[in-house]
Design an enzyme around this catalytic site. Sequence first.
Site, PDB file in Angstrom:
ATOM      1  N   GLU A 299      41.790 -24.748  -0.139  1.00 23.57           N
ATOM      2  CA  GLU A 299      42.111 -25.116   1.229  1.00 23.57           C
ATOM      3  C   GLU A 299      40.740 -26.741   1.622  1.00 23.57           C
ATOM      4  O   GLU A 299      40.701 -27.249   2.767  1.00 23.57           O
ATOM      5  CB  GLU A 299      43.173 -25.215   2.080  1.00 23.57           C
ATOM      6  CG  GLU A 299      41.529 -23.908   3.571  1.00 23.57           C
ATOM      7  CD  GLU A 299      41.627 -22.739   3.344  1.00 23.57           C
ATOM      8  OE1 GLU A 299      42.136 -22.301   2.107  1.00 23.57           O
ATOM      9  OE2 GLU A 299      41.464 -21.541   3.822  1.00 23.57           O
ATOM     10  N   GLU A 332      47.775 -25.235   1.460  1.00 24.09           N
ATOM     11  CA  GLU A 332      46.566 -26.062   1.689  1.00 24.09           C
ATOM     12  C   GLU A 332      47.246 -27.217   2.232  1.00 24.09           C
ATOM     13  O   GLU A 332      46.077 -27.191   3.210  1.00 24.09           O
ATOM     14  CB  GLU A 332      46.452 -26.447   0.068  1.00 24.09           C
ATOM     15  CG  GLU A 332      46.513 -25.570  -0.996  1.00 24.09           C
ATOM     16  CD  GLU A 332      45.568 -24.421  -0.779  1.00 24.09           C
ATOM     17  OE1 GLU A 332      45.230 -23.541  -0.298  1.00 24.09           O
ATOM     18  OE2 GLU A 332      46.680 -22.884  -1.204  1.00 24.09           O
TER      19      GLU A 332
HETATM   20 ZN   LIG Z   1      45.736 -20.502   2.598  1.00 20.84          ZN
END
Ligand SMILES: [Zn+2]
Length: 884
Positions: A299, A332
Amino acid sequence: MNTFLPRLLPLALATALALANPVAHADTAAPGAARAENPFLSQQDAAARAARVSNVAYVLDFALTGKETFSATTTLNFDLNDASTPLTVDLDKATVKSLSVNGRKVDPQYNGWFITLPAASLVKGRNTVVVAYERPHSTNGEGLHRMVDPVDGRVYTYSHFEPAAAHQMFAVFDQPDLKATYQLNVVAPADWEVISSTREANIAPCTEGRRWTFPTTKKLSPYNFSMHAGPYKVWEDNSGKYPMRLFARQSVASQIRPAEWFKYTKAGLAFFDGYFGIPYQYGKYDQVLVPDFLYGAMENAGAITFAEHGFMYKAEMTAEQRQRLASVIMHEMAHQWFGDLVTMQWWNGLWLNESFASFMGTLATAESTEFKDAWRAFYSQGKQAAYEQDSKITTHPIEVPVPSTQNAFDNIDAITYSKGASTLVQLRHLLGEDTFRKGVHNYLVKYQYKNAKLDDFIGSLGQAAHRDLSGWTREWLYQPGVDTIAAEYSCKAGRINAFSLKQSAPHEFPTLREQRVQVAALRLEQGRYRVDRKVAVTYKGANTAVPGMVGAPCPDMVYPNYEDWGYVKVQLDPRSFDGARAHLADVQEPLLRAMLWQSLWDGVRDAKLPLNDFISTVLANASQEKDYTLLGDVLGKVAASKRYLDTIDPKGGYNRQATRQLADMAWAGVLANKGDDNFQRRWFNAYIDLASERPDLDRLASLLEGGEKVDGLDINQDLRWAIVTRLNRFDYPGAGALLDAEQARDKSDSGQSAALAASVSRPDPGLKTEWLERIQDPQPKLPFSRLRTAMGNLYPAEQGLLAERSADQRLARLPALDKSAGPVYMRAYGPSLIPHGCTPADVTRLRAAAADMKDLSAGTRRALLDALQESQRCVAVKQTMTAR
Ligand SMILES: [Zn+2]
């Protein structure tokens, strides 16, 4: 981060990332003492540094050429409240060219892990440190990874920093609670793109190529900053509120489906803006597919990376692939708020990031995409993995201490992701949806651009609910294990006259918990189970009366966790259990059907239901399964059954007979679903996994070569590799030549990886020895992604005799490898190559090793104990079968 691994990788790998660690080795030092000289950062040293340092701003200059080494300069600006002792800056395995502190040249005091700045060079107040260095690119997926595309020779790089690998790319205070701003400048070859947390302000030609200048970022923890550079192909979509881009290697561009990416991304951004009540903060949404990635996705703020092998499609996407794409994008994206905007203070808070992202990712998928059954997929995939792991002797609480960065990923597993997410689901039922959302919103507002702890999160929810959640937190987050509930009732004159829920806990983990569930009573009418009455009940303790059930007609089946509110195993009463076995296909609701399948499978794993009875139930019911998600779940259990059969006795008469019947069922499924690509491919994948005898292998070879054809079934490149691998694994005549031919036909990176899997799975003793040496080589000649593929495919379940030849050696080498190879390697090695099996001798050997090897790292020790328990379980499953 997302840790899913795609289907092509073997199961051992899926658990490779599922290791955990309740007790960690740590170098702890007295307060004020010098930092321990090792590659890791202890929580104590991090806390001491955070107490002195603030307002950090980095200027990062990189010169990238595509060669194996890059050069760079990091300028760190920060406030220091105490200049009386030295200060350390993390920088891994670099060659430091020059160091200046506050304008003066300083001789670098550098141990290859961190630079120590002498106290005399520092001042109270604002400091500036400039480090010029060179460093090789990484090849193990951390730091600034470099990969040469075998198809066209182009070079691609990307960064990956979680948990604490930013210092493999630049000089940094590599800890999440020292949030900072980053101003990035990059010189790169003329045809390269450079992607980072912000969108570039300027690109100017220069003699080396192009110079990219990026605006200063918002405040981010080091592990959430990123930079990816290479001649990536770019797609753009500006139809939503935020500009979206997608990047991938040129040679795989035709396998990417940008329209699907943008559709789900746009839907998700609109959903999360609404749900959280704080708009997305990073201005643009870039997603980058990258090679050799260690995990599923990461992310990084505004520049999310995805493992390309999970999201490349050589044919039309199946529904399952679309759903996986949507859910990983959503996971994400949830982190952009929960993780990036508000960040844990230290790595012990990682679980809350992952639990929350798993929870929100599923919610967003269910509510903003076509996959309305996302929670059912979560039940089948995420929650079952959590129950399985939580039932092991090596399970751990959701919240555990993390003494140093060495242990940061010890607990990246199904407990962290899916048990954590399940407890959030439960908490939402307990508090109510609106209260839960209000608490989350307040938390994000209060801690945005800061760091927070578990108590801050629970405190925000408790405040919104006007409730003290400390007892709930203690029971659920600090105590390991999964409890079991069972319904106990009696009937009189055709009606229920007493009904209670019994809660029990495993011997090792005796905590009973409070939880809100729904209890349902069902009746069998005209061949269908219908819910006759359902009652919501908050139970606690060993025994909870459910007066709402009294008076209902006497049921044919009772399910005490109806609609899956609770995190708890269900033990069916005998009548319901028998009903489930006899009438599974007559249960109308797919989620209830999934839970009943699970109860039967739990029965097998717990050695209460003979495996052959389970397989009979499969043969009687699976073909009638019309729910796509659930069919995948059931076929997953078929594959697990087959692994048991092969481990117990690869050539056994019952194994051969059951495999024959299951393969016939799967092939019938392929033929019966000619008009439905999704179902047909699901059945065909199951068929490949079952094919192990001549007629089935002949058929696969014929399908590969185009002799046999099935309406609607396109043998695409992925299926070709699956078939070639299967034929090699069973040493089908001519399989080696087929492998060579396939390799010539598909020279891509994924093709090479598939060829490696096919090759190492061949039942050839010489080849096994050779590959085991390569895997165990202290100076590995191959990138880690390749070694990991080899580990996972070296000893398939039916090759137990071959595995046995090296079993003692693998076990004996374990302590030395554990010391030298590092946690990333061991997370793959342990579950794949610690020998396990299905005989009392296997159990004895592992028990002796467990008694002997007390000094293993926590993650490796856990893998060893898991292998022991899995072998014991297999022996018990076997005994249940022969006891018939
Ligand atoms: Zn994660």
